[in-house]
Design an enzyme around this catalytic site. Structure first.
Site, PDB file in Angstrom:
ATOM      1  N   ASP A  25       0.797  -1.232   0.000  1.00 14.03           N
ATOM      2  CA  ASP A  25       0.000   0.000   0.000  1.00 14.03           C
ATOM      3  C   ASP A  25       0.829   1.283   0.000  1.00 14.03           C
ATOM      4  O   ASP A  25       0.272   2.376  -0.073  1.00 14.03           O
ATOM      5  CB  ASP A  25      -0.950   0.004   1.202  1.00 14.03           C
ATOM      6  CG  ASP A  25      -2.071  -1.005   1.041  1.00 14.03           C
ATOM      7  OD1 ASP A  25      -2.551  -1.162  -0.094  1.00 14.03           O
ATOM      8  OD2 ASP A  25      -2.446  -1.651   2.043  1.00 14.03           O
ATOM      9  N   ASP A  54      -6.266  -5.134  -5.936  1.00 16.22           N
ATOM     10  CA  ASP A  54      -6.020  -3.744  -5.519  1.00 16.22           C
ATOM     11  C   ASP A  54      -4.580  -3.301  -5.830  1.00 16.22           C
ATOM     12  O   ASP A  54      -4.295  -2.123  -6.054  1.00 16.22           O
ATOM     13  CB  ASP A  54      -6.226  -3.564  -4.005  1.00 16.22           C
ATOM     14  CG  ASP A  54      -7.347  -4.385  -3.416  1.00 16.22           C
ATOM     15  OD1 ASP A  54      -7.682  -5.438  -3.976  1.00 16.22           O
ATOM     16  OD2 ASP A  54      -7.868  -4.001  -2.360  1.00 16.22           O
TER      17      ASP A  54
HETATM   18  N1  GLY Z   1      -7.229  -2.015  -0.637  1.00 17.06           N
HETATM   19  C1  GLY Z   1      -8.196  -2.372   0.299  1.00 17.06           C
HETATM   20  C2  GLY Z   1      -9.601  -2.015  -0.041  1.00 17.06           C
HETATM   21  O1  GLY Z   1      -9.933  -1.659  -1.155  1.00 17.06           O
HETATM   22  O2  GLY Z   1     -10.410  -2.124   0.850  1.00 17.06           O
END
Ligand code: GLY
Length: 397
Positions: A113, A175
């Site tokens: 992230d 993601d």
């Molecule tokens: N990347 C985590 C979400 O979209 O909740």
């Protein structure tokens, strides 16, 4: 005769512009609401060093997070967009201040992230100001992210074993496509082709393993660390392993559209089109085009929407429609415009001074965990503001 021609011309202009102008005016008004909410939010956290907006609690009060939570970079990024649109020095001041609150994440090698955290904040900051002090932060973040790449698997690891599910040897979530922009940009800026090789290999492996024949994607693919083969096709935040979690589809759409922009590789465009066709043609996408939290959850329409998925999808479609043929472009633009219309309406848009200073209501973080259900979320606001700015740009504003 001359007057008749002028009246006819004026009628044609009005007829052409009215629907467009109606939405554009709504968007421009909503950007003013977004500015009020952003400044109020910035002021409300000014005396809470290190804290950033995340969501609201059951009482509707603001919940904050530290820099280490994955959403930390969205609010600074939102402030940078507000500065870009309105140009006020006070917005620049807040954007810089809140960006600095996430700076320590540049060295975080424990999560994928870091792309969200640092590129939404410092990436936008550098783009808008050219402040060279921001560059080492971005470069360090790209280096940190690159340490999570495994050449046997061909992917960046999203979560470490045990973070969510101890069954997963090497979890890669859809993601993760979003974090590749940091690598693509840094490869070029810092002359580090290795970063781009990692991004492209990750995207290629994702295309191979994450997608189903209908264009939807699994949330989590876990790989065997010895053989590099897929060991599980699972979900974490969706309804079921085989279902289409709405935000996951949005991340994939945005990520492959961005990869096409960065590389001009038509395979990424084709993938983005498949995702967009899945979303825009889905029978469970409601009239207002803001998806339920999962396209396959039973009980539709008696289940929750996810405004964050709507905002991310909208922003991605506004970009993708530029790269496709006329028929698709019209289809994608119509869906994106309907989404903007919906998000700018009372149904989703907060009254200034309410909603703990978030812009949008009705997002959904993690339904299987029953957390962040029907709440505001900082990333819904970030991508909504981005979508509005993209729409203004498209309209020549
Ligand atoms: N990347 C985590 C979400 O979209 O909740």
């Amino acid at each position: 005769m001359r007057y008749i021609v002028l009246i006819l011309m004026a009628t044609v202009v009005v007829a052409c512009n009215t629907p467009e102008d109606g939405l554009l005016q709504k968007v421009e008004k909503t950007l003013v609401v977004a500015k009020t909410q952003s400044i109020n939010m910035a002021r409300s956290l000014a005396d809470m060093p290190g804290r950033l907006p995340q969501t609201t609690n059951k009482e509707g009060k603001l919940e904050t997070c530290s820099s280490g939570w994955w959403v930390s970079g969205f609010f600074p990024g939102q402030l940078w967009y507000m500065y870009e649109y309105f140009g006020d020095d006070s917005l620049k001041y807040w954007a810089d201040l809140y960006s600095k609150r996430v700076a320590d994440q540049q060295h975080n090698t424990g999560t994928h992230d870091v792309g969200f955290m640092i590129f939404c904040s410092y990436g936008n900051g550098y783009r808008l100001t050219g402040n060279v002090d921001y560059l080492p932060v971005i470069k360090n973040a790209a280096t940190s992210l690159s340490t999570r790449f495994d050449p046997v698997i061909g992917c960046i690891r999203s979560w470490d074993r045990g973070d969510w599910n101890s069954q997963w040897q090497y979890a890669v979530i859809i993601d993760n496509m979003m974090n590749l922009e940091l690598l693509e940009w840094s490869a070029e800026k810092f002359n580090k082709p290795h970063f781009a090789e990692i991004a492209r290999t990750h995207a290629n492996t994702t295309m191979k393993n994450h997608f189903r024949p209908d264009g939807s994607s699994y949330h989590v693919i876990s790989y065997d660390t010895i053989t590099g083969e897929v060991e599980h096709r699972h979900t974490a935040q969706g309804y079921s392993h085989g279902s289409a979690w709405a935000r996951g589809q949005a991340w994939g759409l945005y990520g492959f559209t961005m990869m096409f922009r960065e590389t001009a590789d038509s395979a990424y465009l084709d993938q983005a089109i498949e995702i967009a066709d899945f979303i825009t043609g889905h029978p469970n996408l409601p009239e207002d085009k803001i998806p339920y939290w999962d396209y396959n959850v039973p009980g539709i329409p008696d289940t929750k929407r996810d405004a964050s998925a709507g905002a991310i999808t909208c922003s991605a479609l506004l970009e993708l429609q530029k790269y496709v043929n006329k028929a698709r472009s019209e289809k994608y633009l119509n869906v994106a415009k309907k989404q903007l219309e919906s998000l700018c309406s009372d149904a989703y848009l907060a009254e200034p001074g309410t909603n703990a200073n978030f812009i949008l209501k009705h997002s959904l973080g993690h339904m299987p965990n029953k957390s962040e259900v029907d709440v505001p979320l900082s990333y819904a606001d970030y991508y909504f503001v981005e979508a509005m700015m993209r729409y203004c740009e498209l309209s020549g504003k």
